[in-house]
Scaffold this motif. Structure first.
Motif, PDB file in Angstrom:
ATOM      1  N   TYR A 132     125.042-164.502 -50.638  1.00 23.27           N
ATOM      2  CA  TYR A 132     126.484-164.781 -50.637  1.00 23.27           C
ATOM      3  C   TYR A 132     126.705-166.084 -49.877  1.00 23.27           C
ATOM      4  O   TYR A 132     125.970-166.407 -48.943  1.00 23.27           O
ATOM      5  CB  TYR A 132     127.258-163.655 -49.940  1.00 23.27           C
ATOM      6  CG  TYR A 132     127.433-162.400 -50.768  1.00 23.27           C
ATOM      7  CD1 TYR A 132     128.158-162.433 -51.955  1.00 23.27           C
ATOM      8  CD2 TYR A 132     126.883-161.195 -50.351  1.00 23.27           C
ATOM      9  CE1 TYR A 132     128.329-161.286 -52.713  1.00 23.27           C
ATOM     10  CE2 TYR A 132     127.051-160.039 -51.102  1.00 23.27           C
ATOM     11  CZ  TYR A 132     127.775-160.091 -52.284  1.00 23.27           C
ATOM     12  OH  TYR A 132     127.940-158.965 -53.036  1.00 23.27           O
ATOM     13  N   GLY A 139     132.208-163.638 -47.655  1.00 25.07           N
ATOM     14  CA  GLY A 139     131.049-162.889 -48.142  1.00 25.07           C
ATOM     15  C   GLY A 139     129.806-163.019 -47.287  1.00 25.07           C
ATOM     16  O   GLY A 139     129.217-162.023 -46.860  1.00 25.07           O
ATOM     17  N   ALA A 210     132.374-159.469 -55.327  1.00 26.24           N
ATOM     18  CA  ALA A 210     133.188-160.699 -55.258  1.00 26.24           C
ATOM     19  C   ALA A 210     133.685-161.160 -56.614  1.00 26.24           C
ATOM     20  O   ALA A 210     134.342-162.197 -56.700  1.00 26.24           O
ATOM     21  CB  ALA A 210     132.450-161.835 -54.544  1.00 26.24           C
TER      22      ALA A 210
END
Length: 432
Positions: A132, A139, A210
């Motif tokens: 991430y 994230g 996400a």
């Protein structure tokens, strides 16, 4: 694996805890944040009116627009001296939304991410490759602190550097991959191109989130990376990753950490509350955050709540994968279309690669939709008649699902831009 005893509270115990936390939260934001006080006064509600969990419906919603109006720190409930970190959105569609954390918030967040990793079967013995993005995006750092809280080993490689990612997977023996699902596909493709058998890697689980992704995409990732793919949900406005997560035992829906986040589902048009099981817009109230709590935040994500028990033992309600967003929803000639619906069809067709792009345009007064789809090398080398047949099949299946026709363009392998973060699935030229 259960990380915290609170994950197995009875419904009665949980609701007593939620109400206590909700009442304290409402009193605090009313006292500390003039904007919240103004909205509550305008709605004719004061903190003393919150006597049951159902009374939350008396409170006004919070939207991204409210956050922008108070840019950057207007909704914080503590002095900036107590804020140890801020994150922010990219601001590509307006003012960025800025969120802040106290030391206690960071500790809370790390604990929630440790819960999430544990639910996915991760232990302190694991080697976590965190792909991430690090930075203002929540994230990377959110996952990082959770992994350390769990006691696992973290490789903070962030997104991109695909060849290096693969080398590290091989050399370090990464057992867990954290990334967006689209980047995981990118990695899977690069692994195949390098002639590496994914089963030869030590990867056992991937925790992907996400961006919306379908169940068919899950199967594709599990097959191509030889691992179990677990869904994780979160958003910066609520805390970041770690609001809800799937469990390795069932992989059927994401457990919402209800002791910290009070979920609601509301009708996407009327915003009236919907019953458990009905699909609508997800709304969250943060019950325990200190620096930047939110009341009834409208996420614009579409899902529903599931209250049936899970074999993993967690008592929290679950939510299925987010099927789309109200603001990502395309209206094509009066028909509501979510990119995840298109993806669902494409991932069920043999010979189609998991890379596509939806292009929406307008000719005269008529909306048009073109779906560009990558096909495999073997399919692309087929005779034109076979390609036409494949195109017609995809077109028919999409029309059957969404009730609207579209143009299908089969394109050569590796011609659609790859993602190192969130994939851009839709290009809507009508907005230009």
């Amino acid at each position: 694996m259960i990380f915290s005893d609170q994950e197995t509270l009875s419904r009665d115990q949980l609701q007593i805890l939620q109400l206590d936390r909700l009442q304290k939260l409402v009193a605090r934001v009313y006292e500390k944040v003039p904007y919240y006080k103004g909205k509550m006064d305008a709605a004719g509600v004061v903190p003393q009116d919150i006597k049951t969990l159902e009374d939350i419906r008396k409170l006004p919603f919070t939207t991204k627009e409210d956050l922008r109006k108070n840019y950057p720190f207007g909704l914080f409930t503590v002095p900036m001296d107590d804020v140890v970190r801020v994150h922010a959105s990219s601001g590509t569609t307006g003012k960025p939304t800025v969120v802040g954390y106290t030391k206690e918030d960071i500790k809370l967040w790390a604990g929630l991410m440790a819960r999430s990793l544990s639910a996915a079967g991760v232990t302190k013995s694991d080697m976590i490759q965190n792909a991430y993005g690090y930075g203002l995006f929540t994230g990377g750092l959110g996952a990082h602190y959770g992994a350390e809280e769990l006691g696992a080993t973290v490789i903070p490689i962030s997104g991109g550097q695909t060849k290096r990612q693969i080398t590290i997977m091989q050399d370090f023996g990464s057992t867990v991959l954290l990334s967006t699902p689209s980047y995981a596909l990118n990695l899977a493709e690069a692994i195949a191109d390098a002639g590496i058998d994914p089963a030869s890697l030590a990867l056992k689980v991937g925790i992907f989130g996400a961006e919306p992704w379908s169940e068919n995409m899950r199967e594709e990732l599990e097959r191509k990376l030889s691992l179990k793919a677990i869904d994780i949900y979160g958003l910066s406005e609520i805390i970041g990753p770690g609001v809800a997560v799937g469990c390795i035992e069932e992989q059927k829906g994401l457990h919402i950490f209800e002791d910290h986040f009070l979920p609601e589902i509301v009708d996407r048009d009327t915003f009236e509350p919907l019953a458990v099981g009905e699909e609508g817009e997800l709304v969250f109230t943060t019950l325990t955050k200190t620096a930047f709590p939110v009341i009834r935040y409208r996420t614009k994500d579409i899902s529903r709540l599931i209250d049936t028990p899970c074999s993993c033992g967690r008592s929290f309600m679950r939510m299925p994968k987010v099927t789309g967003r109200t603001d990502d929803m395309l209206i094509i000639r009066g028909v509501n279309v979510f990119p995840s619906q298109i993806e669902h069809v494409l991932m069920s067709v043999e010979g189609v690669e998991p890379h596509y792009q939806i292009i929406v345009d307008r000719q005269g007064s008529m909306d048009t939709m073109e779906v560009q789809v990558e096909v495999s090398e073997s399919v692309f080398s087929d005779e034109i008649k076979k390609l036409e047949g494949l195109s017609k099949r995809i077109q028919a299946e999409i029309k059957d699902l969404i009730g609207s026709s579209c143009k299908i363009s089969l394109v050569e392998p590796k011609t659609i831009a790859r993602s190192e973060g969130k994939a851009q699935r839709v290009i809507d030229k009508r907005k230009i």
